[in-house]
Motif scaffolding. Structure first.
Motif, PDB file in Angstrom:
ATOM      1  N   PRO A   2       0.814  -1.220   0.000  1.00  0.00           N
ATOM      2  CA  PRO A   2       0.000   0.000   0.000  1.00  0.00           C
ATOM      3  C   PRO A   2       0.848   1.271   0.000  1.00  0.00           C
ATOM      4  O   PRO A   2       1.984   1.284   0.443  1.00  0.00           O
ATOM      5  N   LYS A   3       0.241   2.334  -0.491  1.00  0.00           N
ATOM      6  CA  LYS A   3       0.901   3.630  -0.541  1.00  0.00           C
ATOM      7  C   LYS A   3       0.237   4.529   0.514  1.00  0.00           C
ATOM      8  O   LYS A   3      -0.988   4.619   0.573  1.00  0.00           O
ATOM      9  N   TYR A   4       1.058   5.187   1.331  1.00  0.00           N
ATOM     10  CA  TYR A   4       0.562   6.045   2.396  1.00  0.00           C
ATOM     11  C   TYR A   4       1.093   7.466   2.233  1.00  0.00           C
ATOM     12  O   TYR A   4       2.211   7.668   1.767  1.00  0.00           O
ATOM     13  N   ALA A   5       0.284   8.436   2.632  1.00  0.00           N
ATOM     14  CA  ALA A   5       0.695   9.833   2.606  1.00  0.00           C
ATOM     15  C   ALA A   5       1.027  10.261   4.029  1.00  0.00           C
ATOM     16  O   ALA A   5       0.296   9.951   4.971  1.00  0.00           O
ATOM     17  N   TYR A   6       2.145  10.966   4.187  1.00  0.00           N
ATOM     18  CA  TYR A   6       2.584  11.454   5.494  1.00  0.00           C
ATOM     19  C   TYR A   6       2.818  12.955   5.439  1.00  0.00           C
ATOM     20  O   TYR A   6       3.102  13.509   4.385  1.00  0.00           O
ATOM     21  N   LYS A   7       2.705  13.592   6.615  1.00  0.00           N
ATOM     22  CA  LYS A   7       3.001  15.016   6.721  1.00  0.00           C
ATOM     23  C   LYS A   7       3.688  15.263   8.060  1.00  0.00           C
ATOM     24  O   LYS A   7       3.331  14.679   9.076  1.00  0.00           O
ATOM     25  N   CYS A   8       4.675  16.171   8.054  1.00  0.00           N
ATOM     26  CA  CYS A   8       5.416  16.511   9.258  1.00  0.00           C
ATOM     27  C   CYS A   8       4.696  17.650   9.981  1.00  0.00           C
ATOM     28  O   CYS A   8       4.317  18.647   9.372  1.00  0.00           O
ATOM     29  N   LYS A   9       4.535  17.509  11.293  1.00  0.00           N
ATOM     30  CA  LYS A   9       3.886  18.538  12.111  1.00  0.00           C
ATOM     31  C   LYS A   9       4.775  19.770  12.283  1.00  0.00           C
ATOM     32  O   LYS A   9       4.282  20.861  12.514  1.00  0.00           O
ATOM     33  N   GLU A  10       6.065  19.584  12.154  1.00  0.00           N
ATOM     34  CA  GLU A  10       7.011  20.675  12.396  1.00  0.00           C
ATOM     35  C   GLU A  10       7.288  21.516  11.152  1.00  0.00           C
ATOM     36  O   GLU A  10       7.198  22.732  11.183  1.00  0.00           O
ATOM     37  N   CYS A  11       7.633  20.869  10.034  1.00  0.00           N
ATOM     38  CA  CYS A  11       8.053  21.618   8.835  1.00  0.00           C
ATOM     39  C   CYS A  11       7.027  21.567   7.699  1.00  0.00           C
ATOM     40  O   CYS A  11       7.263  22.114   6.631  1.00  0.00           O
ATOM     41  N   ASP A  12       5.890  20.895   7.897  1.00  0.00           N
ATOM     42  CA  ASP A  12       4.821  20.760   6.899  1.00  0.00           C
ATOM     43  C   ASP A  12       5.248  20.021   5.635  1.00  0.00           C
ATOM     44  O   ASP A  12       4.581  20.092   4.612  1.00  0.00           O
ATOM     45  N   VAL A  23       3.875  -1.127   9.221  1.00  0.00           N
ATOM     46  CA  VAL A  23       4.938  -0.118   9.367  1.00  0.00           C
ATOM     47  C   VAL A  23       4.300   1.257   9.513  1.00  0.00           C
ATOM     48  O   VAL A  23       3.345   1.588   8.827  1.00  0.00           O
ATOM     49  N   LYS A  24       4.829   2.057  10.438  1.00  0.00           N
ATOM     50  CA  LYS A  24       4.365   3.433  10.589  1.00  0.00           C
ATOM     51  C   LYS A  24       5.591   4.323  10.752  1.00  0.00           C
ATOM     52  O   LYS A  24       6.344   4.181  11.706  1.00  0.00           O
ATOM     53  N   LEU A  25       5.790   5.221   9.798  1.00  0.00           N
ATOM     54  CA  LEU A  25       6.933   6.132   9.867  1.00  0.00           C
ATOM     55  C   LEU A  25       6.676   7.188  10.931  1.00  0.00           C
ATOM     56  O   LEU A  25       5.548   7.648  11.099  1.00  0.00           O
ATOM     57  N   GLN A  26       7.731   7.607  11.644  1.00  0.00           N
ATOM     58  CA  GLN A  26       7.555   8.568  12.724  1.00  0.00           C
ATOM     59  C   GLN A  26       8.488   9.765  12.631  1.00  0.00           C
ATOM     60  O   GLN A  26       8.150  10.850  13.086  1.00  0.00           O
ATOM     61  N   ASP A  27       9.665   9.597  12.028  1.00  0.00           N
ATOM     62  CA  ASP A  27      10.673  10.655  12.011  1.00  0.00           C
ATOM     63  C   ASP A  27      10.768  11.303  10.632  1.00  0.00           C
ATOM     64  O   ASP A  27      10.850  10.622   9.621  1.00  0.00           O
ATOM     65  N   CYS A  28      10.785  12.637  10.620  1.00  0.00           N
ATOM     66  CA  CYS A  28      10.855  13.389   9.369  1.00  0.00           C
ATOM     67  C   CYS A  28      12.293  13.428   8.858  1.00  0.00           C
ATOM     68  O   CYS A  28      13.214  13.787   9.602  1.00  0.00           O
ATOM     69  N   ASP A  29      12.481  13.090   7.583  1.00  0.00           N
ATOM     70  CA  ASP A  29      13.812  13.132   6.972  1.00  0.00           C
ATOM     71  C   ASP A  29      14.207  14.554   6.581  1.00  0.00           C
ATOM     72  O   ASP A  29      15.386  14.860   6.473  1.00  0.00           O
ATOM     73  N   PHE A  38       2.803  12.291  10.801  1.00  0.00           N
ATOM     74  CA  PHE A  38       1.515  11.644  10.985  1.00  0.00           C
ATOM     75  C   PHE A  38       0.994  11.218   9.620  1.00  0.00           C
ATOM     76  O   PHE A  38       1.274  11.844   8.606  1.00  0.00           O
ATOM     77  N   ARG A  39       0.280  10.118   9.620  1.00  0.00           N
ATOM     78  CA  ARG A  39      -0.249   9.555   8.380  1.00  0.00           C
ATOM     79  C   ARG A  39      -1.525  10.301   8.017  1.00  0.00           C
ATOM     80  O   ARG A  39      -2.408  10.489   8.845  1.00  0.00           O
ATOM     81  N   ILE A  40      -1.618  10.727   6.768  1.00  0.00           N
ATOM     82  CA  ILE A  40      -2.807  11.424   6.281  1.00  0.00           C
ATOM     83  C   ILE A  40      -3.801  10.357   5.830  1.00  0.00           C
ATOM     84  O   ILE A  40      -3.489   9.551   4.960  1.00  0.00           O
ATOM     85  N   PRO A  41      -4.981  10.339   6.416  1.00  0.00           N
ATOM     86  CA  PRO A  41      -5.966   9.317   6.038  1.00  0.00           C
ATOM     87  C   PRO A  41      -6.371   9.465   4.580  1.00  0.00           C
ATOM     88  O   PRO A  41      -6.531  10.579   4.078  1.00  0.00           O
ATOM     89  N   SER A  42      -6.531   8.337   3.914  1.00  0.00           N
ATOM     90  CA  SER A  42      -6.978   8.349   2.523  1.00  0.00           C
ATOM     91  C   SER A  42      -7.775   7.095   2.247  1.00  0.00           C
ATOM     92  O   SER A  42      -7.616   6.079   2.916  1.00  0.00           O
ATOM     93  N   MET A  43      -8.604   7.186   1.234  1.00  0.00           N
ATOM     94  CA  MET A  43      -9.387   6.027   0.817  1.00  0.00           C
ATOM     95  C   MET A  43      -8.612   5.282  -0.261  1.00  0.00           C
ATOM     96  O   MET A  43      -7.886   5.892  -1.039  1.00  0.00           O
TER      97      MET A  43
END
Length: 85
Positions: A2-12, A23-29, A38-43
């Protein structure tokens, strides 16, 4: 996978990642902040429902273009007024 969308709370910073469901990514590169993603919910693509519209796609595009042209005209007027001062 599956493909997931993520967004950083600090730098957007936002991005897509392909990985397993557990798997859940937590650290912004980008900004290297730990725990800021945080994972952006999607259908899923197969379950997306197309909303019924009364207008055809071409009409919607024409309407959008007209609205954007009006916004550009207004912005030009504002900018011209700022330079005249």
């Amino acid at each position: 996978m599956p493909k997931y969308a993520y967004k950083c709370k600090e730098c957007d910073h936002s991005f897509d990642a392909v990985h397993g469901m557990s798997v859940k990514l937590q650290d912004c590169d980008e900004c290297t902040t730990a725990g800021s993603l945080f994972r952006i919910p999607s259908m899923a693509y197969s379950t997306k429902i197309k909303a019924p519209t009364e207008k055809k796609t071409g009409e919607l595009v024409k309407e959008f273009i007209h609205d954007v042209k009006q916004e550009v005209k207004e912005e030009k007027k504002k900018m011209k007024g700022e330079f005249d001062k």
